[in-house]
Enzyme design. Sequence first.
Site, mmCIF file in Angstrom:
data_model
loop_
_atom_site.group_PDB
_atom_site.id
_atom_site.type_symbol
_atom_site.label_atom_id
_atom_site.label_comp_id
_atom_site.label_asym_id
_atom_site.label_seq_id
_atom_site.Cartn_x
_atom_site.Cartn_y
_atom_site.Cartn_z
ATOM 1 N N THR A 149 0.833 -1.210 0.000
ATOM 2 C CA THR A 149 0.000 0.000 0.000
ATOM 3 C C THR A 149 0.864 1.255 0.000
ATOM 4 O O THR A 149 2.006 1.228 0.493
ATOM 5 C CB THR A 149 -0.910 0.000 1.254
ATOM 6 O OG1 THR A 149 -1.449 1.309 1.442
ATOM 7 C CG2 THR A 149 -0.153 -0.362 2.524
ATOM 8 N N ASP A 150 0.305 2.343 -0.500
ATOM 9 C CA ASP A 150 1.059 3.614 -0.450
ATOM 10 C C ASP A 150 1.187 4.113 0.987
ATOM 11 O O ASP A 150 1.979 5.019 1.257
ATOM 12 C CB ASP A 150 0.409 4.682 -1.351
ATOM 13 C CG ASP A 150 -0.987 5.104 -0.917
ATOM 14 O OD1 ASP A 150 -1.553 4.493 0.011
ATOM 15 O OD2 ASP A 150 -1.520 6.059 -1.516
ATOM 16 N N GLU A 151 0.406 3.510 1.913
ATOM 17 C CA GLU A 151 0.488 3.968 3.298
ATOM 18 C C GLU A 151 1.840 3.636 3.930
ATOM 19 O O GLU A 151 2.187 4.180 4.974
ATOM 20 C CB GLU A 151 -0.688 3.402 4.114
ATOM 21 C CG GLU A 151 -2.008 3.872 3.539
ATOM 22 C CD GLU A 151 -3.232 3.648 4.415
ATOM 23 O OE1 GLU A 151 -3.096 3.589 5.640
ATOM 24 O OE2 GLU A 151 -4.329 3.539 3.836
ATOM 25 N N TYR A 201 -1.599 -0.447 11.171
ATOM 26 C CA TYR A 201 -1.880 -1.077 9.871
ATOM 27 C C TYR A 201 -0.716 -0.860 8.910
ATOM 28 O O TYR A 201 -0.161 -1.806 8.355
ATOM 29 C CB TYR A 201 -3.180 -0.506 9.270
ATOM 30 C CG TYR A 201 -3.314 -0.774 7.783
ATOM 31 C CD1 TYR A 201 -3.540 -2.067 7.309
ATOM 32 C CD2 TYR A 201 -3.194 0.251 6.840
ATOM 33 C CE1 TYR A 201 -3.636 -2.321 5.941
ATOM 34 C CE2 TYR A 201 -3.289 0.013 5.477
ATOM 35 C CZ TYR A 201 -3.512 -1.281 5.034
ATOM 36 O OH TYR A 201 -3.600 -1.536 3.687
ATOM 37 N N LYS A 207 1.963 -3.562 7.235
ATOM 38 C CA LYS A 207 2.102 -3.725 5.778
ATOM 39 C C LYS A 207 3.544 -3.418 5.349
ATOM 40 O O LYS A 207 4.080 -4.053 4.438
ATOM 41 C CB LYS A 207 1.127 -2.796 5.035
ATOM 42 C CG LYS A 207 -0.333 -3.156 5.158
ATOM 43 C CD LYS A 207 -0.716 -4.466 4.490
ATOM 44 C CE LYS A 207 -0.625 -4.406 2.987
ATOM 45 N NZ LYS A 207 -1.106 -5.693 2.368
#
Length: 339
Positions: free
Chosen positions: A125-127, A153, A157
């Site tokens: 994810t870009d997070e 989260y 990831k």
Amino acid sequence: MKVIITGGAGFIGGNFVNYMLEKYRQYEIICIDALTYAGNLETLEEALADPNFKFFKADISDRSSIYNIFEEEKPDIVVNFAAESHVDRSIEAPELFLKTNLMGTQVLLDVCRKYGIQRYHQVSTDEVYGDLPLDRKDLFFTEDTPIHTSSPYSASKAGADLLVQAYHRTYGLPATISRCSNNYGPYHFPEKLIPLMIVNALHDKPLSVYGKGENVRDWLYVEDHCSAIDLIIHHGRIGEVYNIGGHNERTNLQVVKTILRELNKTEKLITYVTDRAGHDLRYAIDPTKMHDELGWFPKTSFDEGIKKTINWYLENEKWWTNIISGAYKEYYQKMYQNR
Ligand code: NAD
Ligand code: TYD
């Protein structure tokens, strides 16, 4: 070609199962999903009737179940979508995020090594990049942006993302990674911003906007995510990371107001609530690498995609009514009452 898709009963995984079954009629598609609160077999209704599709209910962190499935199926490609995916839940209870997102990924990497898989693809994810400031519209996430996480989260990831890179470098596992921006579209679980706001607006319930609603997300229609992963698993370079998304940035308030306008509902439904702890300000993807190497670009603009999404929710009320009438009701009360 045999493709294992983990997390295929969830939002993006479910869309990807349907995309692959439709596009590659000569492939066998196998889904592994633990059917957590976010997994829904109704998303796979059509797939389950397809002779090219097989479903296994299993937890990716359960080593013996996963090894048994690989022993039986001997897949060529694995695409890992399975994850705990909701930031708010990770703030309430981080442990499960580490178990599934990190340890589960490790089990998959080990089993892929053992069975000499052709390609392992990690849906990251870009997070993992953390956030960008609101007042620097010139800044974007590239594949070289340092990993710098904010929530349990995104930390879980990022751990998985790094582990995949380590397995590639140390053991030569043929892996690729994609880091995608916020998705929206059909089968999106109504705890995430867009489907939650659609469902609440339809019921004339308050639309809870965190903080001032100024945070920015870069929205990608889910079909565009599926086509990007399709390109990466077939043509992407092993060992590479690809950013997916771009050019559809909106503030949360803009998103909520668009939904209200499309549904002919009053903005008086908007309710400002306490901000999310550690709330990331802005995500914005630079998709140059996907474009230059694989010819990919998002096809669906936000204005078009949001209309399609709203129509899907209007036409598929049964799918989401079943969800909001179940255990999810308790979660909603806990998270939003007295906020
Ligand atoms: P989702 O929560 O809708 O679906 C997750 C699926 O994984 C569910 O079907 C669930 O049952 C399954 N699952 C959970 N734990 C499992 C376990 N231990 N073993 C097997 N299956 C398990 O999530 P989503 O929004 O479809 O996201 C899919 C993937 O894409 C995730 O890895 C997420 O981090 C990533 N991602 C999501 C977005 C987004 O905007 N939703 C953006 C970028 C990346
Ligand atoms: P979300 O859909 O949870 O995705 P993510 O946190 O992974 O980006 O949230 C999108 C944005 O919307 C985020 O800035 C938080 C905000 N938000 C609200 O303002 N109200 C809500 O009820 C929810 C669920 C999210």
